[in-house]
Design a protein around this motif. Structure first.
Motif, PDB file in Angstrom:
ATOM      1  N   MET A   1       0.707  -1.164   0.131  1.00 43.61           N
ATOM      2  CA  MET A   1      -0.143   0.042  -0.016  1.00 43.61           C
ATOM      3  C   MET A   1       0.806   1.433   0.062  1.00 43.61           C
ATOM      4  N   THR A   2       0.669   2.287  -0.659  1.00 43.11           N
ATOM      5  CA  THR A   2       1.350   3.391  -1.051  1.00 43.11           C
ATOM      6  C   THR A   2       1.316   4.246   0.260  1.00 43.11           C
ATOM      7  N   PRO A   3       2.178   5.152   0.479  1.00 48.57           N
ATOM      8  CA  PRO A   3       1.919   5.940   1.625  1.00 48.57           C
ATOM      9  C   PRO A   3       0.897   6.983   1.462  1.00 48.57           C
ATOM     10  N   PHE A   4       0.494   7.415   0.276  1.00 51.08           N
ATOM     11  CA  PHE A   4      -0.730   8.313   0.192  1.00 51.08           C
ATOM     12  C   PHE A   4      -1.992   7.511   0.629  1.00 51.08           C
ATOM     13  N   LEU A   5      -1.903   6.182   0.383  1.00 53.15           N
ATOM     14  CA  LEU A   5      -3.094   5.298   0.594  1.00 53.15           C
ATOM     15  C   LEU A   5      -3.336   5.030   2.050  1.00 53.15           C
ATOM     16  N   LYS A   6      -2.075   4.853   2.760  1.00 50.18           N
ATOM     17  CA  LYS A   6      -2.124   4.752   4.176  1.00 50.18           C
ATOM     18  C   LYS A   6      -2.652   5.903   4.917  1.00 50.18           C
ATOM     19  N   GLU A   7      -2.043   6.955   4.454  1.00 47.21           N
ATOM     20  CA  GLU A   7      -2.425   8.371   5.121  1.00 47.21           C
ATOM     21  C   GLU A   7      -4.193   8.411   4.768  1.00 47.21           C
ATOM     22  N   PHE A   8      -4.320   8.302   3.603  1.00 50.55           N
ATOM     23  CA  PHE A   8      -5.924   8.546   3.054  1.00 50.55           C
ATOM     24  C   PHE A   8      -6.765   7.629   4.110  1.00 50.55           C
ATOM     25  N   PHE A   9      -6.518   6.346   4.183  1.00 57.03           N
ATOM     26  CA  PHE A   9      -7.425   5.480   4.953  1.00 57.03           C
ATOM     27  C   PHE A   9      -7.181   5.737   6.529  1.00 57.03           C
ATOM     28  N   LEU A  23      -8.958  -7.315   0.760  1.00 57.35           N
ATOM     29  CA  LEU A  23      -8.601  -7.085  -0.741  1.00 57.35           C
ATOM     30  C   LEU A  23      -7.555  -8.112  -1.407  1.00 57.35           C
ATOM     31  N   THR A  24      -7.826  -8.521  -2.476  1.00 54.51           N
ATOM     32  CA  THR A  24      -6.905  -9.494  -3.314  1.00 54.51           C
ATOM     33  C   THR A  24      -5.727  -8.660  -3.693  1.00 54.51           C
ATOM     34  N   SER A  25      -4.558  -9.426  -3.970  1.00 52.19           N
ATOM     35  CA  SER A  25      -3.367  -8.579  -4.712  1.00 52.19           C
ATOM     36  C   SER A  25      -3.581  -7.876  -5.673  1.00 52.19           C
ATOM     37  N   ASN A  26      -4.621  -8.211  -6.613  1.00 57.00           N
ATOM     38  CA  ASN A  26      -4.865  -7.675  -7.917  1.00 57.00           C
ATOM     39  C   ASN A  26      -5.637  -6.479  -7.465  1.00 57.00           C
ATOM     40  N   GLU A  27      -6.623  -6.406  -6.578  1.00 57.95           N
ATOM     41  CA  GLU A  27      -7.586  -5.445  -6.130  1.00 57.95           C
ATOM     42  C   GLU A  27      -6.605  -4.405  -5.451  1.00 57.95           C
ATOM     43  N   GLN A  29      -3.348  -3.765  -5.999  1.00 60.19           N
ATOM     44  CA  GLN A  29      -2.348  -3.292  -7.081  1.00 60.19           C
ATOM     45  C   GLN A  29      -3.252  -2.017  -7.877  1.00 60.19           C
ATOM     46  N   TYR A  30      -4.435  -2.364  -8.104  1.00 64.38           N
ATOM     47  CA  TYR A  30      -5.451  -1.446  -8.972  1.00 64.38           C
ATOM     48  C   TYR A  30      -5.610  -0.116  -7.922  1.00 64.38           C
ATOM     49  N   LEU A  31      -5.627  -0.351  -6.740  1.00 67.82           N
ATOM     50  CA  LEU A  31      -5.654   0.840  -5.698  1.00 67.82           C
ATOM     51  C   LEU A  31      -4.321   1.675  -5.878  1.00 67.82           C
ATOM     52  N   ASN A  32      -3.485   0.762  -5.586  1.00 70.73           N
ATOM     53  CA  ASN A  32      -2.030   1.474  -5.618  1.00 70.73           C
ATOM     54  C   ASN A  32      -1.708   2.021  -7.017  1.00 70.73           C
ATOM     55  N   THR A  33      -2.249   1.859  -7.970  1.00 73.97           N
ATOM     56  CA  THR A  33      -1.861   2.499  -9.217  1.00 73.97           C
ATOM     57  C   THR A  33      -2.684   3.488  -9.718  1.00 73.97           C
ATOM     58  N   THR A  34      -4.027   3.430  -9.233  1.00 72.25           N
ATOM     59  CA  THR A  34      -5.106   4.258  -9.767  1.00 72.25           C
ATOM     60  C   THR A  34      -5.106   5.425  -8.778  1.00 72.25           C
ATOM     61  N   LYS A  49     -15.260  -3.852 -12.162  1.00 76.43           N
ATOM     62  CA  LYS A  49     -14.338  -4.704 -13.328  1.00 76.43           C
ATOM     63  C   LYS A  49     -13.111  -5.253 -12.759  1.00 76.43           C
ATOM     64  N   HIS A  50     -12.875  -4.935 -11.525  1.00 73.20           N
ATOM     65  CA  HIS A  50     -11.674  -5.363 -10.552  1.00 73.20           C
ATOM     66  C   HIS A  50     -11.718  -6.230  -9.524  1.00 73.20           C
ATOM     67  N   GLY A  51     -12.762  -6.647  -9.284  1.00 80.93           N
ATOM     68  CA  GLY A  51     -13.088  -7.588  -8.228  1.00 80.93           C
ATOM     69  C   GLY A  51     -14.306  -7.141  -7.269  1.00 80.93           C
ATOM     70  N   GLU A  52     -14.924  -7.997  -6.720  1.00 84.37           N
ATOM     71  CA  GLU A  52     -15.975  -7.927  -5.864  1.00 84.37           C
ATOM     72  C   GLU A  52     -15.808  -7.047  -4.628  1.00 84.37           C
ATOM     73  N   ASN A  53     -14.716  -7.368  -3.961  1.00 83.53           N
ATOM     74  CA  ASN A  53     -14.520  -6.639  -2.735  1.00 83.53           C
ATOM     75  C   ASN A  53     -14.080  -5.370  -3.223  1.00 83.53           C
ATOM     76  N   LEU A  54     -13.300  -5.039  -4.155  1.00 83.25           N
ATOM     77  CA  LEU A  54     -12.660  -3.719  -4.562  1.00 83.25           C
ATOM     78  C   LEU A  54     -14.001  -2.973  -4.931  1.00 83.25           C
ATOM     79  N   GLU A  55     -15.150  -3.523  -5.601  1.00 91.88           N
ATOM     80  CA  GLU A  55     -16.139  -2.966  -6.104  1.00 91.88           C
ATOM     81  C   GLU A  55     -17.072  -2.212  -4.843  1.00 91.88           C
TER      82      GLU A  55
END
Length: 78
Positions: A1-9, A23-27, A29-34, A49-55
């Motif tokens: 998880m990126t530093p931004f996402l850690k702080e954000f959450f 979340l799955t590793s693919n989910e 990864q989607y968060l980290n890149t998006t 489109k990227h997984g039920e939990n991420l949805e």
């Protein structure tokens, strides 16, 4: 998880340790890149489109986008 996402959450009160297990590793990864800054939270972040939990997470974030921006701008007021 990126530093931004850690702080954000952390600011909006989402348990990142649980989220990482939820979340799955693919989910993750989607968060980290998006989502690299608060500016990336546009009205169109929701995707099924990227997984039920991420949805579920993206739906929550999309539904509360205005409140999230307010909390991000003034975290002590929440």
């Amino acid at each position: 998880m990126t530093p931004f996402l850690k702080e954000f959450f952390n600011v909006i009160g989402i348990d990142t340790e649980y989220l990482i297990r939820y979340l799955t590793s693919n989910e993750m990864q989607y968060l980290n890149t998006t989502l690299k800054s608060i500016e990336d939270f546009q009205p169109e972040i929701y995707s099924d489109k990227h997984g039920e939990n991420l949805e579920v997470l993206l739906h929550f974030l999309s539904s509360h986008l205005e409140e999230i921006h307010e909390i991000w701008e003034e975290p002590n007021s929440s």
